[in-house]
Design a protein around this motif. Sequence first.
Motif, PDB file in Angstrom:
ATOM      1  N   ASN A  21     -50.164   8.587  46.761  1.00 37.55           N
ATOM      2  CA  ASN A  21     -49.363   7.392  46.531  1.00 37.55           C
ATOM      3  C   ASN A  21     -49.461   6.503  47.764  1.00 37.55           C
ATOM      4  OD1 ASN A  21     -47.877   6.697  44.305  1.00 37.55           O
ATOM      5  ND2 ASN A  21     -46.267   8.223  44.690  1.00 37.55           N
ATOM      6  N   GLY A  22     -50.113   5.365  47.641  1.00 36.08           N
ATOM      7  CA  GLY A  22     -50.355   4.545  48.839  1.00 36.08           C
ATOM      8  C   GLY A  22     -49.208   3.606  49.150  1.00 36.08           C
ATOM      9  N   GLY A  23     -49.054   3.285  50.424  1.00 28.35           N
ATOM     10  CA  GLY A  23     -48.034   2.308  50.833  1.00 28.35           C
ATOM     11  C   GLY A  23     -46.624   2.828  50.669  1.00 28.35           C
ATOM     12  N   ILE A  24     -46.494   4.154  50.711  1.00 30.86           N
ATOM     13  CA  ILE A  24     -45.161   4.767  50.570  1.00 30.86           C
ATOM     14  C   ILE A  24     -44.808   5.447  51.895  1.00 30.86           C
ATOM     15  CG2 ILE A  24     -43.765   6.477  49.284  1.00 30.86           C
ATOM     16  CD1 ILE A  24     -44.753   4.222  47.477  1.00 30.86           C
ATOM     17  N   VAL A  25     -43.554   5.274  52.312  1.00 33.22           N
ATOM     18  CA  VAL A  25     -43.102   5.966  53.520  1.00 33.22           C
ATOM     19  C   VAL A  25     -42.027   6.981  53.164  1.00 33.22           C
ATOM     20  CG1 VAL A  25     -43.622   4.210  55.260  1.00 33.22           C
ATOM     21  CG2 VAL A  25     -41.467   4.077  53.996  1.00 33.22           C
ATOM     22  N   GLU A  26     -41.884   7.932  54.090  1.00 32.08           N
ATOM     23  CA  GLU A  26     -40.822   8.929  53.944  1.00 32.08           C
ATOM     24  C   GLU A  26     -39.924   8.758  55.162  1.00 32.08           C
ATOM     25  OE1 GLU A  26     -41.914  12.730  51.810  1.00 32.08           O
ATOM     26  OE2 GLU A  26     -41.695  13.370  53.885  1.00 32.08           O
ATOM     27  N   HIS A  27     -38.630   8.642  54.928  1.00 26.89           N
ATOM     28  CA  HIS A  27     -37.707   8.483  56.053  1.00 26.89           C
ATOM     29  C   HIS A  27     -37.249   9.865  56.530  1.00 26.89           C
ATOM     30  CE1 HIS A  27     -35.211   6.431  58.781  1.00 26.89           C
ATOM     31  NE2 HIS A  27     -34.067   6.545  58.144  1.00 26.89           N
ATOM     32  N   ILE A  32     -31.638   3.548  43.706  1.00 29.01           N
ATOM     33  CA  ILE A  32     -32.745   2.832  43.072  1.00 29.01           C
ATOM     34  C   ILE A  32     -34.092   3.558  43.118  1.00 29.01           C
ATOM     35  CG2 ILE A  32     -33.372   1.324  45.044  1.00 29.01           C
ATOM     36  CD1 ILE A  32     -32.904   0.228  41.409  1.00 29.01           C
ATOM     37  N   MET A  33     -34.367   4.363  44.138  1.00 22.47           N
ATOM     38  CA  MET A  33     -35.684   5.006  44.196  1.00 22.47           C
ATOM     39  C   MET A  33     -35.864   6.102  43.149  1.00 22.47           C
ATOM     40  SD  MET A  33     -37.838   3.474  46.062  1.00 22.47           S
ATOM     41  CE  MET A  33     -37.183   1.821  46.136  1.00 22.47           C
ATOM     42  N   ALA A  75     -34.296  10.217  47.801  1.00 18.07           N
ATOM     43  CA  ALA A  75     -33.380   9.895  48.911  1.00 18.07           C
ATOM     44  C   ALA A  75     -34.140   9.526  50.177  1.00 18.07           C
ATOM     45  CB  ALA A  75     -32.459  11.077  49.192  1.00 18.07           C
ATOM     46  N   ARG A  76     -35.444   9.829  50.207  1.00 17.14           N
ATOM     47  CA  ARG A  76     -36.184   9.607  51.461  1.00 17.14           C
ATOM     48  C   ARG A  76     -37.459   8.780  51.313  1.00 17.14           C
ATOM     49  NH1 ARG A  76     -35.378  14.396  55.770  1.00 17.14           N
ATOM     50  NH2 ARG A  76     -33.130  14.520  55.506  1.00 17.14           N
ATOM     51  N   GLN A  77     -37.974   8.677  50.079  1.00 17.09           N
ATOM     52  CA  GLN A  77     -39.257   7.982  49.932  1.00 17.09           C
ATOM     53  C   GLN A  77     -39.054   6.579  49.378  1.00 17.09           C
ATOM     54  OE1 GLN A  77     -41.547  10.660  47.479  1.00 17.09           O
ATOM     55  NE2 GLN A  77     -41.841  12.113  49.154  1.00 17.09           N
ATOM     56  N   PHE A 124     -39.556   6.433  60.197  1.00 11.30           N
ATOM     57  CA  PHE A 124     -40.360   6.422  58.966  1.00 11.30           C
ATOM     58  C   PHE A 124     -41.732   7.020  59.260  1.00 11.30           C
ATOM     59  CE2 PHE A 124     -37.331   2.951  58.415  1.00 11.30           C
ATOM     60  CZ  PHE A 124     -36.869   3.184  57.133  1.00 11.30           C
ATOM     61  N   ARG A 125     -42.318   7.685  58.251  1.00 15.85           N
ATOM     62  CA  ARG A 125     -43.697   8.156  58.403  1.00 15.85           C
ATOM     63  C   ARG A 125     -44.437   8.002  57.067  1.00 15.85           C
ATOM     64  NH1 ARG A 125     -40.621  12.977  59.368  1.00 15.85           N
ATOM     65  NH2 ARG A 125     -40.134  13.852  57.326  1.00 15.85           N
ATOM     66  N   PRO A 126     -45.779   7.862  57.161  1.00 16.85           N
ATOM     67  CA  PRO A 126     -46.542   7.677  55.916  1.00 16.85           C
ATOM     68  C   PRO A 126     -46.452   8.910  55.026  1.00 16.85           C
ATOM     69  CG  PRO A 126     -47.910   7.330  57.890  1.00 16.85           C
ATOM     70  CD  PRO A 126     -46.619   7.878  58.363  1.00 16.85           C
ATOM     71  N   LEU A 127     -46.394   8.701  53.733  1.00 17.15           N
ATOM     72  CA  LEU A 127     -46.389   9.829  52.787  1.00 17.15           C
ATOM     73  C   LEU A 127     -47.677  10.627  52.956  1.00 17.15           C
ATOM     74  CD1 LEU A 127     -44.623  10.825  50.339  1.00 17.15           C
ATOM     75  CD2 LEU A 127     -46.309   9.695  48.902  1.00 17.15           C
ATOM     76  N   PRO A 128     -47.581  11.941  53.170  1.00 19.98           N
ATOM     77  CA  PRO A 128     -48.812  12.723  53.351  1.00 19.98           C
ATOM     78  C   PRO A 128     -49.451  13.105  52.018  1.00 19.98           C
ATOM     79  CG  PRO A 128     -46.887  14.114  53.715  1.00 19.98           C
ATOM     80  CD  PRO A 128     -46.369  12.753  53.345  1.00 19.98           C
ATOM     81  N   VAL A 129     -50.679  13.606  52.106  1.00 17.00           N
ATOM     82  CA  VAL A 129     -51.403  14.004  50.886  1.00 17.00           C
ATOM     83  C   VAL A 129     -50.836  15.322  50.386  1.00 17.00           C
ATOM     84  CG1 VAL A 129     -53.281  15.333  51.962  1.00 17.00           C
ATOM     85  CG2 VAL A 129     -53.742  14.006  49.905  1.00 17.00           C
TER      86      VAL A 129
END
Length: 339
Positions: free
Chosen positions: A264-270, A278-279, A288-290, A334-339
């Motif tokens: 999933n591109g352009g997604i961050v995880e807090h 809403i998410m 709650a985090r993405q 925040f960090r990028p969603l990993p594979v």
Amino acid sequence: MFGLIGHLTSLKHAQLVARELGYPEYADQGLDFWCSAPPQIVDSITVASITGQKIEGCYVESCFLPEMLANRRIKTATRKILNAMAHAQKHNIDITALGGFSSIIFENFNLEQFRQVRNIELEFERFTTGNTHTAYIICQQVEQASQKVGIDLPEATVAVCGATGDIGSAVCRWLVQKTDVRNLFLIARNQDRLQELRTELGCGKIMSLEAALPLSDIVVWVASMPRGLEIESQIFRKPCLLIDGGYPKNLATKIQHPDIYVLNGGIVEHSLDIEWKIMQVVNMDVPARQLFACFAESMLLEFERLYTNFSWGRNQITVEKMEQIGHLSIKHGFRPLPV
Ligand code: NDP
């Protein structure tokens, strides 16, 4: 206070969500109804940073649906975005991200010329497309995920589908200036814009999607398509990394192959839970985090009290600005969603 202007991915999705959120009068209605529905604030949000700061915000549903573009209801689509912006400003939101198609419609239909929405004169410095953060996160995903799945970037062929777009061109700039990627395919429909981008980058090969896919180790999908493409898994190289940053997704098929990694591109995880509903409705795995990186950009600007349209216009995102927002992204957890 920060804001997020969003929309759902299809009429079917909108009907489902309306029921879930307790708006049964919207749930059984067709496209015509959504065309006339006004924007609404449907969620209030509290976000904590790992620095200890706390901020408040809200989600503005524009009631825009991608079917409006597919059915050439252009005037309706533009009205949705302007009304949602006026709604955010009326509620004194300092900085609002224009999510998904909102900024694409704003730019493609030159909405900058329609500053006056009834009694509200839009102050554009209160809005950001969020695309600088999105592009930064997608580039981090390319670098981190390729390593994880064993694709060596200097040897890899990377294709960017939607290369001439705001996010796509920023991704290309980063890949050329900040990584060892040597083989870059540039994909879009308009050939003049592709040539211009190639001249700017000083490298890259202009390719059709059909020709590029069987030759690519990594595909970054950032094309503005109202509906995703159906693509069979046998077309792709194995192993192959597909980073789909589209909203709605560029890939409509669920690809299930052990050597094709879809991210999933352009997604961050807090790092901390966010208080919001809403998410859940956009089907994040960890609601709650993405979240979308463009939404996170308005949060970052709020944390920093940077009340400015940090990302604005088209194809002006620099590597320096990506580094700046990337630094803030890490600072606040925040960090990028990993594979
Ligand atoms: P732009 O409108 O700036 O660019 C879109 C790009 O897609 C252009 O290069 C366009 O070129 C290309 N394109 C459109 N249709 C096709 C097609 N059928 N085949 C190949 N190329 C195509 O869009 P953005 O850069 O602002 O956004 C890109 C995507 O990212 C969108 O899906 C958007 O919703 C999503 N997005 C995701 C965010 C997140 O947080 N994850 C945030 C913001 C946006 P041409 O017209 O010449 O083909």
